[in-house]
Design a protein around this motif. Structure first.
Motif, PDB file in Angstrom:
ATOM      1  N   HIS A  71     -42.839 -63.523 -36.606  1.00  0.00           N
ATOM      2  CA  HIS A  71     -41.400 -63.288 -37.177  1.00  0.00           C
ATOM      3  C   HIS A  71     -40.545 -63.348 -36.148  1.00  0.00           C
ATOM      4  O   HIS A  71     -38.685 -63.386 -37.079  1.00  0.00           O
ATOM      5  N   GLY A  72     -40.830 -63.592 -35.189  1.00  0.00           N
ATOM      6  CA  GLY A  72     -39.234 -63.574 -34.307  1.00  0.00           C
ATOM      7  C   GLY A  72     -39.052 -65.253 -33.653  1.00  0.00           C
ATOM      8  O   GLY A  72     -38.242 -65.153 -32.394  1.00  0.00           O
ATOM      9  N   GLY A  73     -39.522 -66.191 -34.234  1.00  0.00           N
ATOM     10  CA  GLY A  73     -39.289 -67.579 -33.354  1.00  0.00           C
ATOM     11  C   GLY A  73     -40.430 -67.066 -32.467  1.00  0.00           C
ATOM     12  O   GLY A  73     -40.606 -68.548 -30.839  1.00  0.00           O
ATOM     13  N   ASP A  93     -38.063 -62.492 -27.738  1.00  0.00           N
ATOM     14  CA  ASP A  93     -38.355 -63.004 -29.491  1.00  0.00           C
ATOM     15  C   ASP A  93     -37.106 -63.787 -29.226  1.00  0.00           C
ATOM     16  O   ASP A  93     -36.070 -63.599 -29.041  1.00  0.00           O
ATOM     17  N   ARG A  94     -37.100 -64.974 -30.775  1.00  0.00           N
ATOM     18  CA  ARG A  94     -35.844 -65.669 -30.777  1.00  0.00           C
ATOM     19  C   ARG A  94     -34.708 -66.020 -31.693  1.00  0.00           C
ATOM     20  O   ARG A  94     -33.641 -66.035 -31.911  1.00  0.00           O
ATOM     21  N   SER A  95     -35.178 -64.291 -32.608  1.00  0.00           N
ATOM     22  CA  SER A  95     -34.567 -64.133 -33.866  1.00  0.00           C
ATOM     23  C   SER A  95     -33.840 -62.611 -33.893  1.00  0.00           C
ATOM     24  O   SER A  95     -34.441 -61.804 -32.733  1.00  0.00           O
ATOM     25  N   ASP A  96     -32.376 -62.372 -33.958  1.00  0.00           N
ATOM     26  CA  ASP A  96     -31.692 -61.119 -33.932  1.00  0.00           C
ATOM     27  C   ASP A  96     -32.167 -60.593 -35.272  1.00  0.00           C
ATOM     28  O   ASP A  96     -31.210 -59.695 -34.893  1.00  0.00           O
ATOM     29  N   GLN A  97     -33.089 -60.913 -36.093  1.00  0.00           N
ATOM     30  CA  GLN A  97     -33.605 -60.025 -37.556  1.00  0.00           C
ATOM     31  C   GLN A  97     -34.116 -59.021 -36.491  1.00  0.00           C
ATOM     32  O   GLN A  97     -35.078 -59.345 -36.056  1.00  0.00           O
ATOM     33  N   THR A 132     -30.150 -56.238 -28.463  1.00  0.00           N
ATOM     34  CA  THR A 132     -29.971 -57.483 -28.845  1.00  0.00           C
ATOM     35  C   THR A 132     -29.654 -58.335 -27.796  1.00  0.00           C
ATOM     36  O   THR A 132     -29.161 -57.598 -26.577  1.00  0.00           O
ATOM     37  N   GLY A 137     -31.406 -64.241 -29.910  1.00  0.00           N
ATOM     38  CA  GLY A 137     -32.458 -63.195 -29.319  1.00  0.00           C
ATOM     39  C   GLY A 137     -32.501 -61.681 -29.880  1.00  0.00           C
ATOM     40  O   GLY A 137     -31.473 -60.837 -29.593  1.00  0.00           O
ATOM     41  N   LYS A 138     -34.023 -61.279 -29.714  1.00  0.00           N
ATOM     42  CA  LYS A 138     -33.550 -59.531 -29.288  1.00  0.00           C
ATOM     43  C   LYS A 138     -35.208 -58.683 -27.946  1.00  0.00           C
ATOM     44  O   LYS A 138     -35.830 -60.306 -28.539  1.00  0.00           O
TER      45      LYS A 138
END
Length: 149
Positions: A71-73, A93-97, A132, A137-138
């Motif tokens: 889910h995070g790239g 990971d690469r995702s801000d979600q 964040t 990413g996060k």
């Protein structure tokens, strides 16, 4: 999201006794990194003594890594930090979600496939922090107790 975590903005911070890598390519590599860290700490002392708590640490590492990959790239940073009687895991990971908890049942009342990783992490770990990162990413950091107390 589980109710026991905090969210804030941060950059990478230095922590004592940590093992850091750009990231495992699989959950199996994450588990191996945890095993390696635990072997170094408990070598000659007979291990941490409780297979359940070691299993919890391995499962949290596996789920954090799986979620970053799915889910995070992909995993961009991975840290294992041994504290007194705790293991701190950080996976970036690469995702801000932000992580979400999905309903266990679908619209027809059937058990969903997938979506169980985040609740497992929330159940087994404590002091969960979702940060964040300034470059995007996060990072999710979770503390797993290494004693049954």
């Amino acid at each position: 999201m589980c109710g026991k975590h905090r969210t804030h903005s941060t950059d990478t911070a230095a922590l004592p006794e940590r093992s850091r890598s750009r990231g495992p390519r699989s959950p199996a590599e994450a588990r191996q990194a945890v095993r390696h860290a635990l072997e170094g700490r408990f070598r000659g002392r007979g291990g941490p003594g409780d297979d359940d708590v070691v299993g919890d640490a391995l499962l949290v590492a596996s789920e954090l890594t799986t979620n970053a990959i799915l889910h995070g790239g992909g995993v961009t940073d991975f840290e294992v930090t041994l504290l007194d009687r705790e293991l701190m895991l950080s996976v970036s990971d690469r995702s801000d979600q932000l992580p979400l908890t999905v309903r266990r049942l679908d619209e027809r009342g059937r058990m969903r496939v997938g979506g169980h990783g985040w609740p497992i992490i929330c159940r087994l770990a404590r002091d969960i922090v979702v940060s964040t990162l300034h470059n995007g990413g996060k990072r999710i950091t979770a503390v797993v107790p290494l004693s049954a107390a």
